[in-house]
Design a protein around this motif. Structure first.
Motif, PDB file in Angstrom:
ATOM      1  N   LYS A 180       3.247  -0.671 -11.563  1.00 37.29           N
ATOM      2  CA  LYS A 180       2.113  -1.077 -10.723  1.00 37.29           C
ATOM      3  C   LYS A 180       1.721  -2.519 -11.015  1.00 37.29           C
ATOM      4  CE  LYS A 180      -0.292   3.381 -10.168  1.00 37.29           C
ATOM      5  NZ  LYS A 180      -1.472   4.152 -10.643  1.00 37.29           N
ATOM      6  N   GLU A 181       1.743  -2.871 -12.291  1.00 38.93           N
ATOM      7  CA  GLU A 181       1.240  -4.183 -12.699  1.00 38.93           C
ATOM      8  C   GLU A 181       2.308  -5.271 -12.672  1.00 38.93           C
ATOM      9  OE1 GLU A 181      -1.938  -5.969 -15.868  1.00 38.93           O
ATOM     10  OE2 GLU A 181      -1.499  -3.831 -15.767  1.00 38.93           O
TER      11      GLU A 181
ATOM     12  N   ILE B 175       4.797   4.178 -14.939  1.00 39.80           N
ATOM     13  CA  ILE B 175       4.186   4.004 -13.616  1.00 39.80           C
ATOM     14  C   ILE B 175       3.120   2.911 -13.668  1.00 39.80           C
ATOM     15  CG2 ILE B 175       2.716   5.125 -11.883  1.00 39.80           C
ATOM     16  CD1 ILE B 175       4.300   7.711 -12.420  1.00 39.80           C
ATOM     17  N   GLU B 176       2.350   2.882 -14.762  1.00 38.23           N
ATOM     18  CA  GLU B 176       1.346   1.824 -14.924  1.00 38.23           C
ATOM     19  C   GLU B 176       2.009   0.452 -14.994  1.00 38.23           C
ATOM     20  OE1 GLU B 176      -2.020   1.943 -14.825  1.00 38.23           O
ATOM     21  OE2 GLU B 176      -1.620   3.989 -14.155  1.00 38.23           O
TER      22      GLU B 176
ATOM     23  N   ARG C 176       3.898   1.516  -1.247  1.00 40.26           N
ATOM     24  CA  ARG C 176       4.487   1.674  -2.579  1.00 40.26           C
ATOM     25  C   ARG C 176       3.472   2.267  -3.550  1.00 40.26           C
ATOM     26  NH1 ARG C 176       6.708  -3.088  -6.521  1.00 40.26           N
ATOM     27  NH2 ARG C 176       4.524  -3.129  -7.095  1.00 40.26           N
ATOM     28  N   ARG C 177       2.216   1.829  -3.420  1.00 36.79           N
ATOM     29  CA  ARG C 177       1.169   2.354  -4.292  1.00 36.79           C
ATOM     30  C   ARG C 177       0.999   3.859  -4.090  1.00 36.79           C
ATOM     31  NH1 ARG C 177      -4.128   3.532  -4.632  1.00 36.79           N
ATOM     32  NH2 ARG C 177      -4.373   3.409  -2.378  1.00 36.79           N
TER      33      ARG C 177
ATOM     34  N   LEU D 278       3.877   5.716  -5.716  1.00 34.88           N
ATOM     35  CA  LEU D 278       3.722   5.774  -7.173  1.00 34.88           C
ATOM     36  C   LEU D 278       2.690   6.825  -7.577  1.00 34.88           C
ATOM     37  CD1 LEU D 278       3.798   1.966  -8.081  1.00 34.88           C
ATOM     38  CD2 LEU D 278       5.566   3.669  -8.569  1.00 34.88           C
ATOM     39  N   ILE D 279       1.606   6.907  -6.810  1.00 33.72           N
ATOM     40  CA  ILE D 279       0.571   7.907  -7.109  1.00 33.72           C
ATOM     41  C   ILE D 279       1.127   9.315  -6.929  1.00 33.72           C
ATOM     42  CG2 ILE D 279      -1.627   8.874  -6.313  1.00 33.72           C
ATOM     43  CD1 ILE D 279      -2.505   5.975  -5.713  1.00 33.72           C
TER      44      ILE D 279
ATOM     45  N   GLN E  27       3.364  10.095  -9.784  1.00 32.02           N
ATOM     46  CA  GLN E  27       2.539  10.351 -10.968  1.00 32.02           C
ATOM     47  C   GLN E  27       1.983  11.775 -10.946  1.00 32.02           C
ATOM     48  OE1 GLN E  27      -0.355   7.281 -11.790  1.00 32.02           O
ATOM     49  NE2 GLN E  27      -1.872   8.769 -12.411  1.00 32.02           N
TER      50      GLN E  27
ATOM     51  N   GLU F 178       0.828  -1.204   0.000  1.00 30.64           N
ATOM     52  CA  GLU F 178       0.000   0.000   0.000  1.00 30.64           C
ATOM     53  C   GLU F 178       0.866   1.260   0.000  1.00 30.64           C
ATOM     54  OE1 GLU F 178      -3.151   2.514  -0.129  1.00 30.64           O
ATOM     55  OE2 GLU F 178      -3.108   0.356  -0.481  1.00 30.64           O
TER      56      GLU F 178
END
Length: 281
Positions: A95-96, A91-92, A4-5, A8-9, A12, A2
């Protein structure tokens, strides 16, 4: 995960691309998806050759036509632009697929960018520009090959030949009838990237359908490098031998001819309509 997410946001949102998307969403009340598509189109149309884009570097590499057996200082060189950080698209990917997946995408991207501009990277070059060890690069390339995608480095080029780059491979999958989801699963590229490759390929297909055949002319009218145009022309020629691919090529032409017709009609009526709305008629 969470945390890391959230990082990244934040990354972005802090980028110039994030600022552009924020303006589209908040000032023009566009959806996030439409805002991202406008960003992709703007990057392709407005940031062609005049200046380095954010996240790009310009480096000098060995020219693609140089054979082995020469001293490096006597070899021809090329200045090429490499995209080390592709903004929101990267970034996408992270994430994946995580950091390793992103690094593999970067390897595919910069090796292909060099080829398109008349240069070729060695594995040592990749190691240097991505700031990772040579062992890591070799391991990543091995994993990429397991997905059926060749990474064209200097060593590979002289041992085997150019082969198919990842863009050609991905478009080939589309022409074979695979969906975006299936291609994404195999190639590990974002849906946005796949659509972008297809859009650039379609420009070449449409140029040919309008009677423009030489690499130089197609490159001039589409804004696509001659190196990539050459690859696409080879793919078109090869695809015409296969029934399914031939049908999908025809479908691309039909759909894009229809879109062009809509644009032409819109342009024809836009001026008088605009004047009428302003009370001039």
């Amino acid at each position: 995960m969470e945390q890391r997410r959230r990082v990244l946001i934040r990354r972005q949102n802090k980028s110039s691309e994030g600022e552009f998307i924020w303006e589209l969403k908040n000032s023009y009340e566009l959806s996030p998806k439409l805002s991202e598509q406008i960003l992709i189109t703007a990057k392709e149309s407005l940031l062609r050759d005049n200046q380095l884009s954010e996240g790009q570097i310009e480096v000098t590499v060995i020219a693609i036509e140089e054979g082995s057996g020469k001293l490096i200082e006597k070899m021809g060189k090329k200045k090429v632009r490499l995209t080390i950080d592709n903004g929101l698209e990267d970034i996408e990917v992270i994430k994946e697929y995580g950091r390793i997946g992103l690094r593999e995408i970067k390897i595919e991207r910069i090796t292909e960018e060099a080829i398109e501009q008349g240069g070729v990277l060695s594995q040592e070059d990749i190691s240097k520009y991505l700031s990772v060890s040579l062992r890591t690069v070799k391991r990543d390339i091995s994993r990429i090959k397991q997905r059926g995608i060749e990474v064209i480095t200097r060593g590979y080029l002289h041992n085997i030949g150019r082969g198919q780059t990842h863009k050609v491979k991905i478009i080939g999958m589309y022409l074979d009838g695979k969906t975006y989801s299936e291609i994404k699963l195999i190639a590990r590229h974002s849906t946005g990237a796949i659509k972008r490759y297809l859009e650039s390929f379609t420009k070449v297909v449409m140029a040919q359908s309008k009677g423009i055949y030489t690499k130089k002319e197609i490159s001039a009218v589409t804004g696509i490098s001659e190196g990539l145009v050459k690859q696409y022309l080879g793919l078109i020629k090869e695809s015409k031998k296969d029934k399914i691919r031939r049908e999908n090529l025809k479908d691309l032409i039909t759909r894009n001819s229809y879109r062009a017709g809509i644009k032409k009609t819109a342009n024809r009526y836009s001026k008088p309509l605009g004047a009428m709305m302003r009370g001039s008629l």
